[in-house]
Design an enzyme around this catalytic site. Structure first.
Site, PDB file in Angstrom:
ATOM      1  N   LYS A  26      70.155 112.753  32.989  1.00 21.34           N
ATOM      2  CA  LYS A  26      68.956 112.017  32.574  1.00 21.34           C
ATOM      3  C   LYS A  26      69.212 110.832  31.676  1.00 21.34           C
ATOM      4  O   LYS A  26      70.137 110.801  30.877  1.00 21.34           O
ATOM      5  CB  LYS A  26      67.979 112.973  31.892  1.00 21.34           C
ATOM      6  N   GLU A  55      58.176 105.540  25.352  1.00 20.81           N
ATOM      7  CA  GLU A  55      57.282 106.680  25.110  1.00 20.81           C
ATOM      8  C   GLU A  55      56.798 106.702  23.656  1.00 20.81           C
ATOM      9  O   GLU A  55      55.631 106.970  23.379  1.00 20.81           O
ATOM     10  CB  GLU A  55      57.987 107.994  25.448  1.00 20.81           C
ATOM     11  N   SER A 105      69.490 113.595  27.628  1.00 20.61           N
ATOM     12  CA  SER A 105      68.854 114.891  27.475  1.00 20.61           C
ATOM     13  C   SER A 105      69.888 115.877  26.945  1.00 20.61           C
ATOM     14  O   SER A 105      71.063 115.805  27.308  1.00 20.61           O
ATOM     15  CB  SER A 105      68.329 115.348  28.846  1.00 20.61           C
ATOM     16  N   HIS A 125      44.124 100.309  41.159  1.00 18.53           N
ATOM     17  CA  HIS A 125      43.966 101.769  41.249  1.00 18.53           C
ATOM     18  C   HIS A 125      45.321 102.461  41.437  1.00 18.53           C
ATOM     19  O   HIS A 125      45.405 103.509  42.070  1.00 18.53           O
ATOM     20  CB  HIS A 125      43.029 102.177  42.388  1.00 18.53           C
TER      21      HIS A 125
END
Ligand code: ARG
Length: 481
Positions: free
Chosen positions: A285, A292, A279, A158
Site C-alpha cells: 500500500k 485524507e 501501511s 454525478h
C-alpha cells in the site's frame, strides 16, 4: 505583585487562584505580544505629540517598550502568570523597568480597545500569509494546467463520465475556486484594516487624542468610526473564519478527488513517495494520508466558524468577556489551513499524471455521445431528435459490446441515414475537446486564455500582499526607531 493588587482599590479580598487561571488569556496572548508592544509604542508617541503626558515620561516609556520588544525577540521576556493577559504583563514589566511613569501609558485607552487592535494586527499578518499560501497552491495547479493543455480525460457529472475535458481545464477549475478564496481573504483584509485604538473602554476618552495618528503609525487605513462598535466588533474574526472554512471545503473536495484518482480503480495520478505513507500490515500500500488529513481537518476549521458565530450571538453591547474566546479558534483554524495549503501544494506539484490512463478511460465508454448528437445537429437534425438517435445507438453498442467509434457507417445508418464517413473525425475525443471553444470551455484556446487570467489575478494579489507587508514592516521599523 498580582494584577488585583495593582487595581486594588475596589477589593478587600484576594482573587482566588482558580479565578485567575479560569480567566487568564495568557496562553493565546503570547501570539499577540509583539503587536501589543507596537500598539503601545504608537499610543505613547501619540500621547507625547498631543501633549497628553510629559515628553520625558513619554521618552522613558518608549525606551522601556523598545527594551521589552527586544526581550521578546530574544525570548527573554518573562510572562508573569499571576497577571491575566499580555496587556497587563507589558505594562507591569514597563513600570518595573522605568518606575511610576510607566503607569502613564494606559492614559486614554483600555484593554478593550487594545486587544481588538492587537488581534487585528495579528490577523492582518495571518491574512497576508494565507493569501500567499493559497497562491502557492494555485501556482502548482497552474503548472499542471500549463503542461496538460492536451491531456484528455473524462469530465464527470454525478461522478459519471459526462464529456471529455482536458486536465488543464480540470486543474483550472480548482485554481479559480482558490483564486476567489484568496480574493475573499483580501476583501476581508480591507474591512479589518481599521484601527480601534483610542476607543478606550467603550465610549471614547476625554483626552485630546489623535486616533488618525495611531492608526496610521500602525499601518491601518484609518481609525474605526464608533467606539462601542470598535470594542465589541468581532466581525473581522468571524469573516476570516468563514474565508478559512470555504477554502478548507475547497481543499477537502480536491483531496477527495486526489484520493480517488490515486486509487487502483482510477489510476489517474501517482503521488510522490515522500508525500504518502505506508501501511503497517499491507506491504503493497501507498496511502494518500496527506489528502485524507486535509479532508479531515476541514471539520475543525469549520467548527471554528460555528464557535465564532455562537460566541457573538446574543451579546449585548459593548465589550463582554466572552469575546476573549475569539482568538484560539481562529488562530488554530488559520494555522491548520496554512499547513493544509502548503502540504496540498507539495502533493500537487510532485504527483505523476498518468495521461495514458486518462486517455484510455476517456475512450472506453460513450463520453462522445453528446458530440454525435451535435454532429447530427450539423446535418440539420433538431437536437432533441438527435438525442434520441444517439441514445438508441448507445443502447445498440451496449448490447453488442462496442463503442460508438467502433460502429461502421452501415451500423450508424440503422439509426440515421445522415451519418457518413466524416463522423469519426467529429467524435474523436481530441476534436470533441477542441470544438468546445465557447468562452470558458475546455478547448486549448480557451484554457490558454483562462491561464492568462488566473496568472493575472495571482500577480495582482502578489502586488497587494507585497505592498501591504512592506507598509506594515516600515511601520514597525519606524516605531522601533
Ligand atoms: N484578555 C482580554 C480579551 O482577550 C483582554 C481584554 C480584557 N478586558 C477586560 N475588560 N477584562 O478580550
Amino acid at each position: 505583585m498580582s494584577q488585583q493588587a495593582l487595581w486594588s482599590g475596589r477589593f478587600e479580598d484576594k482573587m482566588d487562584d482558580s479565578t485567575l487561571s479560569f480567566t487568564s488569556s495568557l496562553d493565546v496572548d503570547v501570539m499577540l505580544s509583539f503587536y501589543d508592544v507596537m500598539g503601545s509604542l504608537a499610543h505613547v508617541r501619540m500621547l507625547k505629540k498631543c501633549e497628553i503626558i510629559p515628553s520625558d515620561d513619554a521618552d522613558r516609556i518608549i525606551e522601556g517598550l523598545k527594551t521589552i520588544a527586544a526581550e521578546m525577540e530574544n525570548g527573554e521576556f518573562k510572562m508573569d502568570e499571576s497577571l491575566e493577559d499580555i496587556h497587563t504583563n507589558v505594562e507591569f514589566r514597563l513600570t518595573d523597568m522605568i518606575g511610576p511613569a510607566g503607569g502613564k501609558l494606559h492614559t486614554g485607552r483600555s484593554r478593550n480597545d487594545q486587544v481588538a487592535t492587537d488581534f487585528r494586527m495579528y490577523l492582518r499578518d495571518m491574512t497576508l500569509e494565507t493569501v500567499k499560501n493559497i497562491d502557492l497552491l494555485i501556482d502548482s495547479l497552474i503548472t499542471i494546467a500549463k503542461d496538460n493543455g492536451d491531456t484528455v480525460m473524462p469530465g464527470f457529472t454525478h461522478m459519471q463520465h459526462a464529456q471529455p475535458v482536458t486536465l488543464a481545464q480540470h486543474m483550472l477549475a480548482h485554481a479559480f475556486k482558490l483564486s476567489r478564496d484568496a480574493q475573499r481573504f483580501l476583501d476581508a483584509f480591507e474591512r479589518l484594516n481599521l484601527c480601534p485604538l483610542g476607543s478606550a473602554a467603550l465610549a471614547g476618552t476625554t483626552y485630546p487624542i489623535d486616533r488618525e495618528m495611531t492608526a496610521r503609525s500602525l499601518g491601518f487605513k484609518g481609525p474605526t468610526f464608533n467606539s462601542m462598535d470598535s470594542v465589541s466588533d468581532r466581525d473581522f474574526v468571524t469573516e476570516l473564519a468563514f474565508c478559512a472554512s470555504l477554502t478548507s471545503i475547497h481543499l477537502s473536495s480536491m483531496s477527495e478527488e486526489l484520493i480517488l484518482w490515486s486509487s487502483q480503480e482510477f489510476g489517474f495520478i501517482e503521488m510522490a513517495d515522500k508525500y504518502t505513507t505506508g501501511s503497517s500490515i499491507m506491504p503493497q500500500k501507498k496511502n494518500p494520508d496527506i489528502a485524507e488529513l486535509i479532508r479531515g481537518r476541514s471539520g475543525a476549521i469549520n467548527g471554528s466558524l460555528i464557535t465564532m458565530l455562537m460566541m457573538i450571538k446574543g451579546l449585548p453591547l459593548s465589550y463582554n468577556r466572552d469575546l476573549q474566546e475569539d482568538k484560539k479558534p481562529v488562530m488554530e483554524s488559520l494555522d491548520s489551513l496554512n499547513s493544509c495549503l502548503t502540504m496540498m501544494s507539495k502533493v500537487i506539484s510532485t504527483m505523476k499524471v498518468r495521461s495514458d490512463v486518462m486517455l484510455s478511460k476517456v475512450t472506453s465508454g460513450f463520453i462522445n455521445a453528446t458530440d454525435l448528437a451535435d454532429y447530427l445537429v450539423t446535418k440539420g437534425v433538431p437536437f432533441r431528435e438527435a438525442h434520441g438517435i444517439v441514445g438508441a445507438s448507445v443502447r445498440y453498442c451496449i448490447d453488442n459490446g462496442k463503442k460508438l467509434d467502433d460502429l461502421s457507417v452501415e451500423e450508424f445508418n440503422k439509426f440515421s441515414p445522415l451519418i457518413t464517413d466524416d463522423v469519426y473525425q467529429f467524435i474523436d475525443v481530441r476534436n470533441c475537446v477542441e470544438r468546445r471553444s465557447s468562452f470558458g470551455g475546455t478547448s486549448s484556446a480557451s484554457t490558454d486564455y483562462q491561464l492568462m487570467i488566473a496568472i493575472q489575478e495571482y500577480m495582482a494579489r502578489e502586488d497587494i500582499v507585497r505592498q501591504e507587508s512592506d507598509l506594515i514592516e516600515s511601520c514597525w521599523d519606524e516605531l522601533l526607531n
